[in-house]
Design an enzyme around this catalytic site. Structure first.
Site, PDB file in Angstrom:
ATOM      1  CB  THR C  53      12.727 -57.943 130.822  1.00  0.00           C
ATOM      2  OG1 THR C  53      12.362 -59.029 129.977  1.00  0.00           O
ATOM      3  CG2 THR C  53      12.443 -56.634 130.143  1.00  0.00           C
ATOM      4  CD  GLU C  54      15.583 -62.883 129.989  1.00  0.00           C
ATOM      5  OE1 GLU C  54      15.306 -62.111 130.942  1.00  0.00           O
ATOM      6  OE2 GLU C  54      15.321 -64.095 129.987  1.00  0.00           O
ATOM      7  CG  ASN C  55      12.485 -58.775 126.241  1.00  0.00           C
ATOM      8  OD1 ASN C  55      12.624 -58.870 127.446  1.00  0.00           O
ATOM      9  ND2 ASN C  55      11.390 -58.281 125.697  1.00  0.00           N
TER      10      ASN C  55
END
Lengths: 217, 237, 217, 237
Positions: C53-55
């Site tokens: 997940t890009e966060n």
């Protein structure tokens, strides 16, 4: 009566002391290989400096005791070091984020040649048979806020190192702030090279005689 | 002795000036330094440019700063989220500027700013409206767009542990933009859940080296933005 | 005798299953917000996928049990998640090193419009009063090796989403590999859009009638 | 089940092909994956381009690979160090190519290669021979040089702990180029002092996320290059 010979200029120890005096409390400092490393031994009491070494350590401590060396805990000169409480490790790209990004306050470097406008040559003589090796010097001079040079005033065979123009390949152009030699402390200003302090038993004429570039008082 | 800890939130933000560019960490509420933002609201600086992934939610934290008309421009990737009404209303009323940046480009522009990289090429946004007016260039047959590094005057960041040198660790996905924002600001101001003695944080696990941090304030029980929003609170309260 | 009405096409669950079937064992996967998230529920047994997940999380696990949520352990849709053993956290620039650098194998995204040459529009209708918000979509389509789109075949008011040309602002040009709709699975090839599989009780004519772009069998 | 560990050094390096570009971690001996390099010597691939900060010392490790005439080109910042004689001799004899890169530029070019950044601007080397022939450009009154990202076919990296997913931690200044090299190679091959179960390494302290790693081999008692050099050993022995 034998006259004791006058000591001319500063010893290496005193040169390192001169540099150390000019690094403010709380500074982040990168020390080049060789004579610059001596500066760490002369930090005036009451000051805390944090040493960065470009191979990935902030908070470098003293030389380890014999037998306590870790071959994977070394400085940029590849010599064993220790860490202070509050040190941290990081990878090379993060290390040069510190350097290139202007986060290091002071870098002390050696020099082969310095020009009157603060050009520095300290990585190659340009000789055909020399193996060129640059390391982190070009990144340091491009990114660190203040570049201080510590060097003998003249080469071993007596030639000037402070020149009108460097003949060796440059490390960086107009990057040097001050030069700490055995004969004097010299500041590089827009108007030229200004002598801030003369070494013991060095007078201005003597200094100028040993310097190619014109000096100002 | 180097000691970057300060005694109050007010002291931490006291030097922020009108017109400053401020990076604010966080992805949604995770990592948002809500107590520092509220201290900034109290402090009064205005005409701010804020760099942050979102624009806050409800009427607290970053949304409250915007609601107080203290932000003239937002640089972000995703200005509308659940419970975000303040920014959309001001934006539609033409009262706040928006520079929309793809999230990865935003992260990289901040990293570049901190690393002394003035510009770099990225494939993201090529052939889209977000690349319009920007220099495009082909390397090895692929088209890229030139993006500039971003620096800030201040960053406001939330972390987990800190020591007096400014070494930081983070918690879970609250890490997000904090580490790069610390590198890209002239003055990085950090709220830590706990300040510990130097040497307590293992040198191997420091995420943000202290060199990137200027002021640390301990906020041992930070509020959760979603709790405040659920209570329909508005800052200042 | 009342005739039971024929079910036309796949349910959302079946669409997610179709996508899941096409993700090989051991893949690193980024799932967009919304319908793409459902794909994680239908990984065929015997396959292990790692979700990014890009966060800032690699190794995202299932939704936490009620009361176990950590507001600082969330996915890109800002919903609480968990971690698998072997997960790791990292900052946003490192996260997009994974994405932009081509290290993620598969990204599943929703779509507003897809063109016959694989252009994707999924971030903005371009309407004057819309608040534009792009998130990580442009980085994902530029960097991830395979972009799979999961979407209803038509808009809520029955308009085609698979077009000769997107009218909405693009997310990326020529980036979509395959389209998974309720009516069909369609591969984007250099020569055009090829129907790989038709949904239950969908024939080619029906599909073409609901698609602006020309389809190939 | 994902399991990136392999059973032998030979298996770890078996796919390295002639003409490959290989990144090798290490700063001096710290972080140098000496067992993997020796396995590569045994394996036989030649005409290699090697990206590494130095060129090795004595007649072991990278220096031995060079001595075996397996490297056609070195990309590095500092090719001569104490006890390095192999590279200087071949270089002066015109038998090996050298691309000299400032150390920070080398690190950033590798990071860029791994991050999908084809090129970036840096102030390092401007007005020096190392910028000759490169594009220079002024941003905000300062001159920069354009540098390209570097990718590799393989990287050989030494780390401390690894798990089956390829998550890595490092030891002290042996970290150096390892993390960025893992990101920039198509296939990253790592020797770990210890392979642990998944979940043993705290997610907060992973330095290299597993996504960047392909093969892991446990080498629990790696040799110290300086010890081998002190013993005047030559590989193959």
């Amino acid at each position: 009566m034998v006259e004791k010979q006058l000591k001319i200029g500063w010893s290496k120890t005193e040169m390192a002391q001169n540099v150390a005096m000019d690094i403010p409390d709380g500074s982040y400092v990168n020390l080049g290989i060789g004579m610059p490393e001596m500066v760490a031994d002369f930090v005036p009491s009451g000051r805390e400096l944090i040493y960065q070494t470009e191979n990935g350590l902030l908070g470098m401590g003293a030389v380890p005791m014999a037998g306590q060396e870790d071959p994977e805990l070394i400085n940029a000169g590849k010599k064993p070091v220790t860490t202070i409480p509050g040190a941290c490790f990081f990878h090379h790209a993060d290390s040069f984020t510190m350097i290139r990004g202007g986060h290091i306050d002071v870098c002390v470097l050696g020099a082969m040649q310095i020009s009157k406008n603060g050009d520095l040559a300290n990585w190659s003589t340009g000789a055909v048979d020399a193996i060129p090796a640059v390391g982190g010097a070009m990144d340091l001079v491009a990114g660190v806020k203040r570049i201080l040079v510590i060097t003998q005033h003249n080469t071993k065979d007596g030639k000037p190192k402070i020149l009108n123009q460097c003949s060796y390949p440059l490390t960086g152009k107009g990057v040097v702030e001050s030069i700490y030699t055995n004969l004097a402390i010299i500041d590089v200003k827009k108007e030229g090279l200004f002598v801030r302090k003369l070494g013991p038993n060095v007078d201005f004429e003597y200094l100028q005689k040993h310097t190619e570039a014109k000096l100002f008082q | 002795m180097i000691n970057k800890t300060v005694q109050s939130l007010a002291e931490a933000v006291q030097n922020i000036h009108d017109g400053a560019t401020i990076m604010i960490s966080g992805f949604g509420e995770a990592g948002s330094p809500i107590e520092l933002i509220h201290a900034l609201i109290d402090q009064g600086a205005k005409d701010l440019t804020v760099v942050s992934n979102n624009t806050g939610s409800g009427n607290v934290g970053l949304a409250a700063l915007i609601e107080q008309r203290r932000v003239k421009k937002m640089i972000c990737s995703f200005p509308r989220t659940a419970n975000s009404t303040v920014f959309p209303e001001l934006y539609n009323a033409g009262e706040i500027e928006l520079e929309l940046v793809p999230q990865g480009t935003l992260a990289e522009r901040i990293r570049a700013g901190g690393a002394g990289i003035p510009a770099f090429y990225t494939p993201a946004s090529v052939n889209t409206p977000l690349a319009e007016g920007k220099e495009c260039r082909v390397f090895d047959g692929i088209e890229y767009v030139l993006e500039r590094g971003i620096k800030a005057d201040f960053s406001l960041v939330k972390c987990e542990l800190a020591d007096r040198y400014g070494n930081l660790t983070y918690h879970a996905t609250a890490r997000n933009f904090g580490p790069v924002m610390c590198t890209a600001a002239t003055t990085s101001i950090v709220q830590a859940k706990k300040v510990v003695e130097a040497g307590i944080i293992d040198p191997e696990i420091v995420v943000t080296p202290g060199i990137f941090v200027n002021h640390i304030i301990e906020v041992s029980n930070p509020a959760h933005e979603s709790d405040l929003v659920a209570q329909k609170l508005t800052y200042p309260w």
